[in-house]
Design an enzyme around this catalytic site. Structure first.
Site: not given
Ligand code: UDP
Ligand code: MG
Length: 149
Positions: A9, A49, A57, A85, A91, A102, A112, A115, A126
């Site tokens: 990112k 997204y 958010f 993952r 996350t 992370r 974080n 992705h 994707e």
């Molecule tokens: N995110 C955020 N606040 C939250 C949850 C998610 O800013 O409370 C952002 C964070 O950058 C995250 C992205 O939204 O990586 C996508 O969320 P997702 O739940 O898909 O998490 P990921 O798959 O990236 O672990």
């Molecule tokens: Mg995700």
């Protein structure tokens, strides 16, 4: 073999972590099949997204993801989606174990740094959203017979 979409990112790029992240995927044994360094539009990130469109958010996330360049990649390997993952951690970096990207390299959920696709179905979507067919490299890794039996 699975393919999964991974992106460093804008915060990860600015913090100089592209090399560290690529290194971890190479060392695990994954094969890089496509990569590009680009600044995505806000519309592109809204599409990426889309599943999160009702989250509070969402707007801020799409703005941040389009605020600077990202390193978009497709990595290939056995169970690539699940293993990626696991390599990413949770996350929220605060819930991520040391040893994960992370858990080792960031602090805040909104910054974080990386992705990774969460399911094989989303990985396919994707990969198709970010890459055209001609952007893939077709080659065999010389380590292949030493990675898989
Ligand atoms: N995110 C955020 N606040 C939250 C949850 C998610 O800013 O409370 C952002 C964070 O950058 C995250 C992205 O939204 O990586 C996508 O969320 P997702 O739940 O898909 O998490 P990921 O798959 O990236 O672990
Ligand atoms: Mg995700």
């Amino acid at each position: 073999m699975e393919r999964t979409f991974v992106a460093v990112k804008p915060d990860g790029v600015q913090r100089g972590l592209c090399g560290e992240i690529i290194k971890r995927f190479e060392q695990r044994g994954f094969k890089l099949v496509a990569a590009k360094f680009i600044q995505a539009s806000e519309d592109h990130m809204k599409q990426h997204y889309l599943d999160l469109k009702d989250m509070p958010f969402y707007a801020g996330l799409c703005k941040y993801m389009s605020s600077g360049p990202v390193l978009a990649m497709v990595w290939e390997g056995q169970s690539a989606v699940k293993l990626t993952r696991m390599m990413l951690g949770e996350t929220n970096p605060a819930d991520s174990k040391p040893g994960s990207v992370r858990g080792d390299l960031c602090i805040n959920i909104g910054r974080n740094i990386i992705h990774g696709s969460d399911t094989l179905e989303n990985a396919k979507k994707e990969v198709d959203l970010w890459f055209k067919a001609e952007e893939f490299a077709n080659y065999t890794l010389c380590s292949q017979p030493f990675l898989y039996e």
